[in-house]
Design a protein around this motif. Sequence first.
Motif, PDB file in Angstrom:
ATOM      1  N   ARG A  15      -1.444  32.921 -54.987  1.00 31.43           N
ATOM      2  CA  ARG A  15      -1.797  33.795 -53.617  1.00 31.43           C
ATOM      3  C   ARG A  15      -0.390  34.736 -53.926  1.00 31.43           C
ATOM      4  N   ASP A  70       0.221  41.079 -52.414  1.00 26.57           N
ATOM      5  CA  ASP A  70      -0.723  42.104 -52.697  1.00 26.57           C
ATOM      6  C   ASP A  70      -1.049  42.363 -54.152  1.00 26.57           C
ATOM      7  N   ALA A 116     -12.087  37.836 -50.368  1.00 25.45           N
ATOM      8  CA  ALA A 116     -11.430  37.172 -48.880  1.00 25.45           C
ATOM      9  C   ALA A 116     -12.447  36.072 -48.354  1.00 25.45           C
ATOM     10  N   ARG A 143     -11.868  32.970 -50.233  1.00 32.01           N
ATOM     11  CA  ARG A 143     -10.445  32.258 -49.800  1.00 32.01           C
ATOM     12  C   ARG A 143     -11.061  31.506 -48.470  1.00 32.01           C
ATOM     13  N   ASP A 144     -11.762  32.375 -47.356  1.00 30.88           N
ATOM     14  CA  ASP A 144     -11.946  31.687 -46.300  1.00 30.88           C
ATOM     15  C   ASP A 144     -13.014  30.401 -46.363  1.00 30.88           C
ATOM     16  N   GLN A 193      -4.574  32.485 -46.037  1.00 32.41           N
ATOM     17  CA  GLN A 193      -5.086  32.869 -44.836  1.00 32.41           C
ATOM     18  C   GLN A 193      -3.905  33.081 -43.801  1.00 32.41           C
ATOM     19  N   GLU A 212      -0.809  33.915 -44.339  1.00 34.03           N
ATOM     20  CA  GLU A 212      -0.086  35.019 -44.551  1.00 34.03           C
ATOM     21  C   GLU A 212      -0.764  36.301 -44.769  1.00 34.03           C
ATOM     22  N   ASP A 213      -2.013  36.261 -44.364  1.00 35.45           N
ATOM     23  CA  ASP A 213      -2.923  37.383 -44.835  1.00 35.45           C
ATOM     24  C   ASP A 213      -2.770  37.939 -46.361  1.00 35.45           C
ATOM     25  N   GLN A 214      -2.888  37.117 -47.057  1.00 34.35           N
ATOM     26  CA  GLN A 214      -2.912  37.105 -48.559  1.00 34.35           C
ATOM     27  C   GLN A 214      -4.100  36.939 -49.285  1.00 34.35           C
TER      28      GLN A 214
END
Length: 162
Positions: free
Chosen positions: A6, A9, A99, A102-103, A150, A152-154
């Motif tokens: 991860r 950005d 994404a 990842r989810d 998730q 860390e919104d990465q």
Amino acid sequence: MYDYYRAADRQAAMVEPDKGRAGSASPAFDAVDAKGIDPGVILGQLVALIRDEPYDLDLMRTVSLYPPPEGGPKSLEEWEALPEDSPYKEGPCIEELPADVRDSLASVPDTQLADLAERWGQIEEFFGRPDEDYLTTLIVELRDLAERAQAEDQMIYCWTCV
């Protein structure tokens, strides 16, 4: 070799692209050494099993980050003209996973681990039955990585070296 990791950005994901992401190769990354588990086919089949849907090649629409796609060869002639040590031929490569992948990985409950490992271990791309304990451990490591990404919104990235 496939390392899943991860990063904050895309720019952070491409730092020192020649270095592996897992283990002592690059302690700066939170990574999983997935050995021969490629994102498009083998990991894609795990994601399909998690979602309880048929596997499809379009499931893993990764974004190629390195080497930069805009500098890559656009024809067979350009490909053949590249030097043998070109990263376009030899790697390493860095891809961003979607994404929703990842989810999906983050959503695996402990109660499904053994069943997922057993069914995943049956895919033909493994060329024989892999150790289910290893697959269970790998699923847990990927799930935990996805949960941290998730939180860390990465995004999750895959570093590949041929």
